[in-house]
Structures are given as C-alpha cells and as structure tokens.
Write an enzyme that holds these catalytic residues in place. Structure first.
Site, short mmCIF file in Angstrom:
data_model
loop_
_atom_site.label_atom_id
_atom_site.label_comp_id
_atom_site.label_asym_id
_atom_site.label_seq_id
_atom_site.Cartn_x
_atom_site.Cartn_y
_atom_site.Cartn_z
N SER A 141 -25.19 6.33 -16.80
CA SER A 141 -24.74 5.44 -15.74
C SER A 141 -26.24 5.10 -14.62
O SER A 141 -26.77 6.20 -14.33
CB SER A 141 -23.69 6.10 -14.68
N GLU A 176 -7.09 9.97 -14.77
CA GLU A 176 -7.37 10.27 -13.36
C GLU A 176 -6.66 11.37 -12.84
O GLU A 176 -7.07 12.27 -11.92
CB GLU A 176 -7.52 9.04 -12.55
N GLU A 187 0.87 -1.17 -0.20
CA GLU A 187 -0.05 -0.01 -0.03
C GLU A 187 0.73 1.30 -0.11
O GLU A 187 1.93 1.55 0.59
CB GLU A 187 -0.76 0.04 1.29
N HIS A 188 0.60 2.38 -0.72
CA HIS A 188 1.37 3.54 -0.88
C HIS A 188 2.63 3.03 -1.56
O HIS A 188 3.56 3.86 -1.11
CB HIS A 188 1.21 4.24 0.41
N THR A 189 2.91 1.97 -2.14
CA THR A 189 3.98 1.71 -2.68
C THR A 189 4.17 2.18 -4.27
O THR A 189 5.26 2.29 -5.02
CB THR A 189 4.60 0.32 -2.74
N ASP A 190 2.95 2.14 -4.91
CA ASP A 190 3.09 2.26 -6.51
C ASP A 190 3.49 3.76 -6.73
O ASP A 190 4.35 3.55 -7.73
CB ASP A 190 1.64 1.96 -6.95
N ASP A 237 -4.36 0.76 -9.22
CA ASP A 237 -5.71 0.50 -9.57
C ASP A 237 -6.02 0.11 -10.88
O ASP A 237 -6.86 -0.97 -11.33
CB ASP A 237 -6.51 1.71 -9.12
N ALA A 252 -15.35 3.21 -1.71
CA ALA A 252 -15.16 2.26 -0.61
C ALA A 252 -13.84 1.71 -0.52
O ALA A 252 -13.56 0.78 0.12
CB ALA A 252 -16.18 1.12 -0.64
P1 ADP Z 1 -13.17 4.38 -5.14
O1 ADP Z 1 -12.49 4.38 -6.58
O2 ADP Z 1 -12.54 3.93 -4.07
O3 ADP Z 1 -14.68 3.53 -5.49
P2 ADP Z 1 -13.57 7.38 -5.72
O4 ADP Z 1 -13.67 8.35 -5.09
O5 ADP Z 1 -11.94 7.17 -6.35
O6 ADP Z 1 -13.61 5.99 -4.67
O7 ADP Z 1 -14.44 7.06 -6.91
C1 ADP Z 1 -15.81 7.07 -6.85
C2 ADP Z 1 -16.27 7.85 -7.84
O8 ADP Z 1 -16.16 7.11 -9.02
C3 ADP Z 1 -17.80 7.98 -7.52
O9 ADP Z 1 -17.95 9.17 -6.81
C4 ADP Z 1 -18.43 8.48 -8.87
O10 ADP Z 1 -17.93 9.56 -9.43
C5 ADP Z 1 -17.25 7.36 -9.87
N1 ADP Z 1 -18.16 6.35 -10.08
C6 ADP Z 1 -17.40 4.96 -9.97
N2 ADP Z 1 -18.59 4.06 -10.44
C7 ADP Z 1 -19.31 4.59 -10.96
C8 ADP Z 1 -20.50 4.33 -11.83
N3 ADP Z 1 -20.91 3.03 -11.82
N4 ADP Z 1 -21.51 5.39 -12.27
C9 ADP Z 1 -21.13 6.43 -12.04
N5 ADP Z 1 -19.87 6.87 -11.36
C10 ADP Z 1 -19.00 5.92 -10.77
MG MG Z 2 -10.70 5.62 -6.74
#
Ligand code: ADP
Ligand code: MG
Length: 374
Positions: free
Chosen positions: A61, A152, A27-30, A164, A115
C-alpha cells in the site's frame, strides 16, 4: 512502469476500486438491525491485483508499505497493522468455504484514514471484489459486504455493523442507499444535490479520541442488553409508539441509548420521505436533530464535532451532524452550494479560535460503489 509492475515484475490482471462513505442519517442503527442511509464518496481505495498459485499473499500500500503472508497461515490476529485488513478478507473468504489462494496486490487510496469515512471498509471491499474476480467466485455485492464485515469483526476485532461494507459495495452514483440492516433489503434513493442548488460539506475534524474503540463495543453491548430485557431480538423491533411504555422497564443508563436508536430509525424514514418528495433542504433539520440525539442520548460526540455542527448551522447550513461512529471523525453539513466556502471558512475559524487543528474539507457527491475499473 506503474507501481504494480515495479513491485511484482509483471502487469496486474485487473484493477478494482471501492469507495469510502458518509452516512446521511441512521447512526448506530445498523447493529440494532435498523435503517441507514449512506452515500458512497468519490474517494476510493484502488487495488491492482494478480492471482498467485503458490499460496502467498503479497501486499503493498502506498500508505502502509509492504507485507507478505502465506494464506494457509492466516488466523485472526496473525497479521496486525494495515495488512491485517486485506489478510482478514482472504481469511474470511476461506472461512466461508471459498477455495482461494494467494495474490499480489498493490493498493492506493485517496480516502482519508481514521476520519470516520470508512477507509477500512473501502480497503476490505477493494480486496474482496478483486478476489471475487481473480478466483471467479461469483459472489454478489451484498455477499462480499458480509465477508468484509466478518473480516473486520472476527479477524481485525472491530465489532462494526454492516453499513460501511454495504455502502462501499452497493451504493450507486447519484443516490443514497436506504438499507434495512436486518435483511439487507435496499432501495436506491436519488439525491440530486446540484439540481437543488445544494452541496454536502464533509468536515474532517482530524481528531480520533481513543476512547472510541472500547466505547463502541460498550454501546453495542448496552443496546443488546436493552433488547434482551425487552424480550426483543434487536432494538429495531421497537417502534416510536412503544417507546414510552418500554423505557420505564429498563435500567436508567440504558434508556437514552434506546431512545436514540428508536428516534434515529424514524429520522431515516423522514429523510427518505423528504428525498423522495424532492425536498432536499428539508433534510437539514433531520440531520441536526440526529446530531442532538447522538450528543445528548448516545453521547458519542465530542467538543470538535459539536463545534463543527454548531458553527455550520450558525453560518447558514440547513443542517449538520457527525457521521460515523463518533468521538471525532467527520461532520457533514448540508449547505446552499454558493455558501459552501463561507460555511467551511467559519468552521475553520472557529476551530483555530479554540486551538483545534483546522479541519480538512471535502465536498461529497453520491458516487458509485465498488467496481472493476480495468
Ligand atoms: P476509518 O474506517 O474511519 O477510516 P478505521 O480506524 O476503521 O478508520 O480504519 C483505518 C485503518 O484502515 C488505517 O489505520 C489502516 O490500518 C487501514 N487503511 C485504510 N486505508 C488504507 C490504505 N489505503 N492503505 C493501508 N491501510 C489502510
Ligand atoms: Mg473503519
């Protein structure tokens, strides 16, 4: 009629899926160009897509709703919210010199968002792999992962490393991806949890502390500063034998960061050795030691993740740690298969006793990376 046909009035050209992930260790290595060991989750973002030749990107979505943007107008930050992620991927492809235009996309997902299971990379990778086929780009899985990371970093504005996106693109069913973040060399390491009588619980703590966003960039900058002060390109170049001599050369506040990164890279090697030897349960103490390092040295845990780890271990888990960037998100716990329910129940009870929201529980099996499904 499925959603795509209802939205756009005709059938999609195809369907693609890209998974979320949990990182076993590393974790936090990449972003320090070190080693990681993620598995892909069975949960995916699914994209149905069709190419458009008028330069319009039309998005829908199930979770996020609809959006529309002209591809020629894409510039970092020009689309915000969830639609920024797919827009970012199209922007990054064009930035990399690929002459891609519009598309219709219908997205659906069972990857929990926010999450720590990397729904953002799953979303980016689903769009990237769909575009790769729609426009016949012929890019490899690692090349698409790099495009998604650039999206990203430069468009959405999250300074994430490459784990990721590489996990979502390159993991294989039944294996963990042993990835060298410096040159993207990778090895598929078989992980037969069921064969060893084990299960990997994922406990989503349901919290995402806001300080996470700025703190991540600060930690990354701290590591980069430490590397510069030590005359290194990245902390990955520092081995465990060099640590004792290196630490006194650094300002006090950077020392624990460096200690975490160096010991964490070692833990990835240890974990791979245990997996290669078929000693899956021996992974447990490596996970728990990784959590202690994230808690005490890197300081990215929080009361909820610590409680989940401590309770899981006290309930008989072989080991547990937070996974993902930290400040909330999910904890993984390696448990005997028959103990999985009891461990999850203990963690839930401990959360309720503290007044925390009950965690959501999944069981992770190493699944396949991004692919075309229809
Ligand atoms: P994680 O990558 O841990 O889930 P992030 O904050 O990096 O958390 O990314 C979450 C965000 O990605 C959401 O708030 C949304 O904007 C976007 N996202 C992810 N999956 C979807 C989806 N199926 N539909 C719409 N937006 C999504
Ligand atoms: Mg994310």
């Amino acid at each position: 009629m499925n959603t795509f046909s209802r939205l756009y009035g005709h059938a999609p050209e195809g369907e693609w899926a890209a998974p979320g992930r949990v990182n076993l260790i590393g974790e936090h290595t990449d972003y320090n160009l070190g080693f990681v060991l993620p598995i892909a989750l069975p949960q995916t973002v699914r994209a149905q897509a069709r190419r458009r030749d008028d330069g319009l990107l039309r998005l829908h979505s199930t979770e996020g709703g609809s959006a529309e943007v002209a591809v020629a107008d894409l510039a970092p930050g020009s689309v915000t919210g969830w639609a920024g992620y797919p827009a970012a991927v199209v922007w990054a492809l064009r930035e990399a010199g690929h002459d891609v235009g519009g598309a219709e996309l219908s997205l659906d997902s069972d990857v929990p968002t926010g999450a720590g299971l990397s729904s953002s990379a799953a979303l980016e990778c689903a769009v990237a792999i769909a575009y790769n086929d729609l426009y016949g780009l012929g890019l490899s899985a690692p090349e698409l992962a790099l495009v998604a990371q650039r999206a990203e970093n430069a468009y959405v504005g999250v300074p994430c490393g490459i784990m990721d996106q590489m996990a979502s693109m390159c993991c294989r069913a039944g294996a963990a991806l042993h990835l060298d973040s410096r040159d993207l060399a990778m090895r598929q390491v078989p992980v037969d949890l069921a064969g060893a009588g084990l299960a990997l619980l994922v406990l989503d703590t349901r919290v995402k502390h806001d300080l996470g966003d700025g703190a991540y960039a600060g930690l990354r900058a701290g590591c980069e500063r430490a590397a510069r002060l030590l005359g290194l390109t990245a902390l990955r170049e520092l081995g465990p034998a060099d640590l004792a001599a290196a630490l006194p050369r650094l300002p006090e506040e950077l020392r624990p960061l460096v200690r975490h990164v160096v010991t964490e890279n070692e833990r990835v090697s240890e974990a791979v050795a245990h997996l290669a030897a078929g000693a899956l349960a021996a992974l447990g103490p490596v996970l728990t030691a990784g959590h202690a390092s994230l808690r005490d040295d890197y300081r990215v845990s929080c009361p909820e993740t610590d409680l989940a780890v401590d309770t899981a271990v006290a309930a008989g888990a072989h080991g547990a740690r937070m996974t993902g960037g930290g400040f909330g998100g999910s904890v993984i716990a390696l448990v005997d298969a028959e103990a999985a329910e009891a461990v999850a129940a203990d963690v839930t009870a401990a959360f309720l006793a503290k007044g925390f929201t009950a965690p959501r529980t999944l069981t992770a099996t190493p699944a396949e990376g991004a692919r075309r499904t229809a």
